[in-house]
Structures are given as C-alpha cells and as structure tokens.
Enzyme design. Sequence first.
Site, PDB file in Angstrom:
ATOM      1  N   GLY A  10      44.166 -61.952   7.825  1.00 13.84           N
ATOM      2  CA  GLY A  10      43.383 -63.130   7.440  1.00 13.84           C
ATOM      3  C   GLY A  10      43.735 -63.582   6.040  1.00 13.84           C
ATOM      4  N   VAL A  14      38.939 -66.284   1.668  1.00 14.50           N
ATOM      5  CA  VAL A  14      38.682 -64.943   1.105  1.00 14.50           C
ATOM      6  C   VAL A  14      39.992 -64.154   0.970  1.00 14.50           C
ATOM      7  CG1 VAL A  14      37.497 -62.740   1.491  1.00 14.50           C
ATOM      8  CG2 VAL A  14      36.311 -64.889   1.979  1.00 14.50           C
ATOM      9  N   LYS A 140      32.332 -59.621   9.551  1.00  9.45           N
ATOM     10  CA  LYS A 140      31.169 -58.911  10.120  1.00  9.45           C
ATOM     11  C   LYS A 140      31.317 -58.640  11.605  1.00  9.45           C
ATOM     12  CE  LYS A 140      29.106 -61.938   6.991  1.00  9.45           C
ATOM     13  NZ  LYS A 140      29.575 -63.303   6.956  1.00  9.45           N
ATOM     14  N   ALA A 168      27.968 -60.568   0.187  1.00  4.13           N
ATOM     15  CA  ALA A 168      29.285 -60.769  -0.460  1.00  4.13           C
ATOM     16  C   ALA A 168      29.574 -59.614  -1.426  1.00  4.13           C
ATOM     17  CB  ALA A 168      29.330 -62.143  -1.117  1.00  4.13           C
ATOM     18  N   LEU A 170      27.721 -58.321  -3.734  1.00  6.47           N
ATOM     19  CA  LEU A 170      26.554 -57.544  -4.209  1.00  6.47           C
ATOM     20  C   LEU A 170      26.563 -56.137  -3.607  1.00  6.47           C
ATOM     21  CD1 LEU A 170      23.653 -60.163  -3.751  1.00  6.47           C
ATOM     22  CD2 LEU A 170      24.727 -59.456  -5.901  1.00  6.47           C
ATOM     23  N   ASP A 235      24.928 -65.688  11.565  1.00  8.08           N
ATOM     24  CA  ASP A 235      25.581 -64.956  10.465  1.00  8.08           C
ATOM     25  C   ASP A 235      24.573 -64.022   9.780  1.00  8.08           C
ATOM     26  OD1 ASP A 235      28.025 -64.675   8.673  1.00  8.08           O
ATOM     27  OD2 ASP A 235      26.462 -65.178   7.230  1.00  8.08           O
ATOM     28  N   LYS A 239      24.337 -59.774   9.618  1.00  4.49           N
ATOM     29  CA  LYS A 239      24.060 -58.958   8.422  1.00  4.49           C
ATOM     30  C   LYS A 239      22.872 -58.026   8.695  1.00  4.49           C
ATOM     31  CE  LYS A 239      25.944 -62.499   5.435  1.00  4.49           C
ATOM     32  NZ  LYS A 239      25.714 -63.684   4.628  1.00  4.49           N
ATOM     33  N   GLY A 356      30.813 -67.026  -1.416  1.00  4.64           N
ATOM     34  CA  GLY A 356      31.886 -67.625  -2.223  1.00  4.64           C
ATOM     35  C   GLY A 356      33.111 -66.734  -2.166  1.00  4.64           C
TER      36      GLY A 356
HETATM   37  N1  LIG Z   1      33.097 -66.956   2.173  1.00  6.10           N
HETATM   38  C1  LIG Z   1      32.136 -66.099   1.906  1.00  6.10           C
HETATM   39  O1  LIG Z   1      31.279 -66.323   1.063  1.00  6.10           O
HETATM   40  C2  LIG Z   1      32.078 -64.811   2.662  1.00  6.10           C
HETATM   41  C3  LIG Z   1      32.874 -64.583   3.745  1.00  6.10           C
HETATM   42  N2  LIG Z   1      32.791 -63.400   4.418  1.00  6.10           N
HETATM   43  C4  LIG Z   1      33.639 -63.202   5.569  1.00  6.10           C
HETATM   44  O2  LIG Z   1      35.014 -63.269   5.194  1.00  6.10           O
HETATM   45  C5  LIG Z   1      35.769 -63.628   6.335  1.00  6.10           C
HETATM   46  C6  LIG Z   1      36.787 -64.676   5.972  1.00  6.10           C
HETATM   47  O3  LIG Z   1      36.133 -65.855   5.613  1.00  6.10           O
HETATM   48  P1  LIG Z   1      36.998 -67.137   5.147  1.00  6.10           P
HETATM   49  O4  LIG Z   1      38.150 -66.677   4.328  1.00  6.10           O
HETATM   50  O5  LIG Z   1      36.046 -68.094   4.591  1.00  6.10           O
HETATM   51  O6  LIG Z   1      37.541 -67.666   6.555  1.00  6.10           O
HETATM   52  P2  LIG Z   1      38.769 -68.655   6.805  1.00  6.10           P
HETATM   53  O7  LIG Z   1      38.505 -69.363   8.058  1.00  6.10           O
HETATM   54  O8  LIG Z   1      39.069 -69.425   5.562  1.00  6.10           O
HETATM   55  O9  LIG Z   1      40.010 -67.666   7.038  1.00  6.10           O
HETATM   56  C7  LIG Z   1      40.112 -66.842   8.152  1.00  6.10           C
HETATM   57  C8  LIG Z   1      41.526 -66.317   8.216  1.00  6.10           C
HETATM   58  O10 LIG Z   1      41.591 -65.383   9.297  1.00  6.10           O
HETATM   59  C9  LIG Z   1      42.747 -65.695  10.075  1.00  6.10           C
HETATM   60  N3  LIG Z   1      42.568 -65.209  11.445  1.00  6.10           N
HETATM   61  C10 LIG Z   1      41.861 -65.762  12.470  1.00  6.10           C
HETATM   62  N4  LIG Z   1      41.972 -64.988  13.568  1.00  6.10           N
HETATM   63  C11 LIG Z   1      42.748 -63.937  13.223  1.00  6.10           C
HETATM   64  C12 LIG Z   1      43.224 -62.816  13.919  1.00  6.10           C
HETATM   65  N5  LIG Z   1      42.919 -62.596  15.208  1.00  6.10           N
HETATM   66  N6  LIG Z   1      43.999 -61.923  13.259  1.00  6.10           N
HETATM   67  C13 LIG Z   1      44.317 -62.111  11.961  1.00  6.10           C
HETATM   68  N7  LIG Z   1      43.896 -63.168  11.238  1.00  6.10           N
HETATM   69  C14 LIG Z   1      43.125 -64.068  11.869  1.00  6.10           C
HETATM   70  C15 LIG Z   1      42.881 -67.216   9.985  1.00  6.10           C
HETATM   71  O11 LIG Z   1      44.179 -67.574  10.374  1.00  6.10           O
HETATM   72  P3  LIG Z   1      44.716 -69.094  10.300  1.00  6.10           P
HETATM   73  O12 LIG Z   1      44.990 -69.320   8.839  1.00  6.10           O
HETATM   74  O13 LIG Z   1      45.943 -69.054  11.133  1.00  6.10           O
HETATM   75  O14 LIG Z   1      43.626 -69.950  10.857  1.00  6.10           O
HETATM   76  C16 LIG Z   1      42.578 -67.389   8.493  1.00  6.10           C
HETATM   77  O15 LIG Z   1      43.730 -67.129   7.736  1.00  6.10           O
HETATM   78  C17 LIG Z   1      34.763 -64.088   7.412  1.00  6.10           C
HETATM   79  O16 LIG Z   1      34.613 -63.064   8.359  1.00  6.10           O
HETATM   80  C18 LIG Z   1      33.477 -64.261   6.623  1.00  6.10           C
HETATM   81  O17 LIG Z   1      32.324 -64.012   7.379  1.00  6.10           O
HETATM   82  C19 LIG Z   1      31.955 -62.404   4.044  1.00  6.10           C
HETATM   83  C20 LIG Z   1      31.142 -62.563   2.968  1.00  6.10           C
HETATM   84  C21 LIG Z   1      31.093 -63.805   2.205  1.00  6.10           C
HETATM   85  N1  LIG Z   2      28.594 -67.721   5.342  1.00  2.00           N
HETATM   86  C1  LIG Z   2      28.050 -66.603   4.643  1.00  2.00           C
HETATM   87  C2  LIG Z   2      29.102 -66.004   3.765  1.00  2.00           C
HETATM   88  C3  LIG Z   2      28.807 -64.624   3.431  1.00  2.00           C
HETATM   89  O1  LIG Z   2      28.615 -63.763   4.264  1.00  2.00           O
HETATM   90  C4  LIG Z   2      26.865 -67.034   3.797  1.00  2.00           C
HETATM   91  O2  LIG Z   2      26.663 -68.223   3.654  1.00  2.00           O
HETATM   92  O3  LIG Z   2      26.146 -66.158   3.311  1.00  2.00           O
END
Ligand SMILES: NC(=O)C1=CN([C@@H]2O[C@H](COP(=O)(O)OP(=O)(O)OC[C@H]3O[C@@H](n4cnc5c(N)ncnc54)[C@H](OP(=O)(O)O)[C@@H]3O)[C@@H](O)[C@H]2O)C=CC1
Ligand SMILES: N[C@@H](CC=O)C(=O)O
Length: 376
Positions: A10, A14, A140, A168, A170, A235, A239, A356
């Site tokens: 991914g 993040v 998650k 996140a 914390l 979501d 959690k 974030g």
């Molecule tokens: N943003 C936040 O505040 C927080 C986020 N999180 C968690 O972090 C994670 C990432 O969030 P975020 O970065 O915003 O999400 P994004 O949608 O920005 O990024 C997700 C990434 O995962 C890739 N992906 C999708 N499916 C697969 C797979 N099967 N194998 C490998 N990679 C894959 C996507 O690929 P592609 O680029 O090809 O689409 C993309 O690069 C989520 O699970 C979210 O719940 C947790 C806490 C806080």
């Molecule tokens: N989408 C989630 C990101 C962290 O888990 C949120 O808004 O809290």
Amino acid sequence: MKSIPVLLMGCGGVGRQLLEHVVNCRALHSRQGVVLRMVGVCDSRSLLVVDDVATKGMKDSFLMEICRAKSSGSSLASLLSLGQCQIFKDSEMMDKIIDIAGHLGRSTGLAVVDCSASSETVSILKQAVGLGCCIVLANKKPLTCGIEAYEKLISNFRCIRFESTVGAGLPVIASVNRVLASGDPIYHIVGSLSGTLGYVMSEVEAGKLFSKVVQEAKSLGFTEPDPRDDLSGMDVARKALILARLLGRRINLNDIKVDSLYPDELGPNSMSTEDFLSSGLSSVDRDFQEKVRAASLKGKVLRYVCMIEGSRCEVGLQELPKDSPLGRLRGSDNVVEIYSRCYKDSPLVIQGAGAGNDTTAAGVLADIIDLQDLFQ
Ligand SMILES: NC(=O)C1=CN([C@@H]2O[C@H](COP(=O)(O)OP(=O)(O)OC[C@H]3O[C@@H](n4cnc5c(N)ncnc54)[C@H](OP(=O)(O)O)[C@@H]3O)[C@@H](O)[C@H]2O)C=CC1
Ligand SMILES: N[C@@H](CC=O)C(=O)O
C-alpha cells in the site's frame, strides 16, 4: 547496526508518508543503532522488489521516486526504467511476497507492513506470520474479519504491531496492552474514535454544510478511501472490534450495533464513491443540520461514540453536554477513556490527533522500530 528488512503493502496517503518518514529518520535511526532496509513496495497492481532481498534495500532516492510517481497518479511499473528493481504484477505479486516472506522470515527476519485499505491482504499476512515474519498494520480490515483469521494473526503476539489501527498515532493499543499485562481488568472503554466524524461534527456545529466538510475531511487525509466507511460507522465499529477482541471478547463485526449517518440508498451497492461525493452526499445536508440544531437547543453537541462494556459493544451518534470530555473535542482529535480496577473513578485518558497521514505513518514507523529486538 541492527537491520530490519521491510516490505510495504500500500503506497497511498499513509504508505507514501511512511516512506518519507523512513527517509527523514535515517540519521536518527542510525544513532539508535537500527536501519530499515526497504526490500519491496506494492500497490493494488504491482510489486517492486530489490534484486537481492537478502542483502539489498531500495535507495532513498528511489523511495522518493515511488512517492512522487504514486502521488502524481503514475504506476509503480513506470519506475522500472530506473533499473533498481524487479516488478511482479497481479497474481505473481502475491506469490512473490510469500516467496520473500519464506526466504527472509526464518533468516534475517522480515516486517510485512500493511498500509492498504484492503481485506485481500489477510491471506498474505496469515502466511507471513506462519513463515516467521513480523507484521505491522495500519489497515484494520485483516484484524476485523473472521475470528479464526484474527487469532492466526495474533498467534505470535510478540511479532505483531497495530497501534495505528485505533486512534492513528495515539498510544491506545499500547496502553490497553500494558493495563491488561499488569493484571488490571478493563471494565469499560468509551471514546470518540473517528477523526473524520469528529471533524465533521465540529465543523457542522460551526455552521458549515455536512457535504462540504466531508469533502474537506477527505482532502485532509482523514477519511477512508471511500468516506462511506467512516459515515456508515463501520470504520469506528472496526476500531471497537479491535479493542473488544484485545479485551478477550470473541465477537465479530456483525455483533456490534452501528448507526449510519446516511441512508441505504446512498450505499456502495447503489452508487460509486465519486457519485456519492459529487451528488449523493448533499441530500443528507438538511437532515444533519437539523440534528445538530436540535442538540444545540438542548445545550448539547453530537458526537459519534464507541462504547465497550461487558458483552456490549456499540457505536453511534449521541447528544452529549458541550462541556463533557467528548463534547469538548474539536476537529479530528480522538479521545479514549479506559476504566479498570486501577483507573476506576478517574479513567486513563488518551487524547490527541486521531487521523491524518502524518500521525498515522508515524505510528506505523514507531511500531516497526518497536520490533527491533527481534532482528539481528
Ligand atoms: N488516514 C488516516 O488517518 C488513517 C488511515 N488508517 C488506515 O491506513 C490505511 C491506508 O489508508 P490510506 O493511505 O488513506 O489509503 P489509500 O487509499 O490512500 O491507499 C491505499 C493503498 O493500498 C493499495 N492497495 C489496495 N489494495 C491492495 C492490495 N490488495 N495489496 C496491496 N496494496 C493494495 C492501493 O493501491 P493503488 O495505489 O493501486 O490504488 C493504495 O496504494 C487504511 O487501511 C486506513 O484505514 C489508519 C489510521 C488512520
Ligand atoms: N478514517 C479514519 C482514519 C483513521 O483510522 C478516521 O477518520 O478516524
């Protein structure tokens, strides 16, 4: 110097921020006697891997190229011309990750880091655990699918970290684990655990339109890839499930009572994320404004609350006094109150930014570094 080989799944908001933190913390980690060696990075379509996973790592300049390419919408495949890596696509990708996990899991060790938002990674993660790898999750979904998968993932508890899945960056999971490890039983957890919903509530209270603030939360990196995951309460339910399972409850997602902020007809089975954001969302504006106004007339505010007590596990919208700990929350901040024998009348409270890319990726990086004693 300890070396931690890392494979990242991914590279969205993040994942890319994690790569930047890794590069920016090189000097700090070196002073601490540890180095992160990035052996592979994948997205939903392809995996880039160094040509010798046993000894090599991606150069920092290449990691920054990955960030640049992905944030400008280019594919990982476009970086192949830089000549530092091999590429594996689609079904080959999974096989290659397992191959690397098998190779490194029992030799140097490997940290498989899940910064995707997919439930498809669970099978890779289970196999990686079986092959002796460590796993670190911001995602998650793997921890909130069936109980058997969950139990497999946590079967070697020393080798898993998932701090960023709740609150996140914390230290919520670490605090719960420490309280439990001391033999202090946790009776009750209550909190506001969605950065998105916290932001939405406080901005609508300030007079903005619901649909507008949801869009803002998305552009600030608070929401899930599909903001309906936040607005449906799922979501927060994930959690809650992660916390409840840590407390020993063998429950599933469908045992949790969840309130959704939008009607079924705007759901993923009826329209795409793009249509939801561009047209569906605004149909909720009036109703939501009314709810906020009704609460305000009683001197209250709306908060999306997570509550775990005994066998009860619920998440939903509540009207709360403005001057209560949850009512005072602003923006994307989260708050969690943990009640136990030691923290009975005065709970253990953890509060701060709860969403974030920056804080989430920082939490993931701290988790990886926390595993260093398991590496040579
Ligand atoms: N943003 C936040 O505040 C927080 C986020 N999180 C968690 O972090 C994670 C990432 O969030 P975020 O970065 O915003 O999400 P994004 O949608 O920005 O990024 C997700 C990434 O995962 C890739 N992906 C999708 N499916 C697969 C797979 N099967 N194998 C490998 N990679 C894959 C996507 O690929 P592609 O680029 O090809 O689409 C993309 O690069 C989520 O699970 C979210 O719940 C947790 C806490 C806080
Ligand atoms: N989408 C989630 C990101 C962290 O888990 C949120 O808004 O809290």
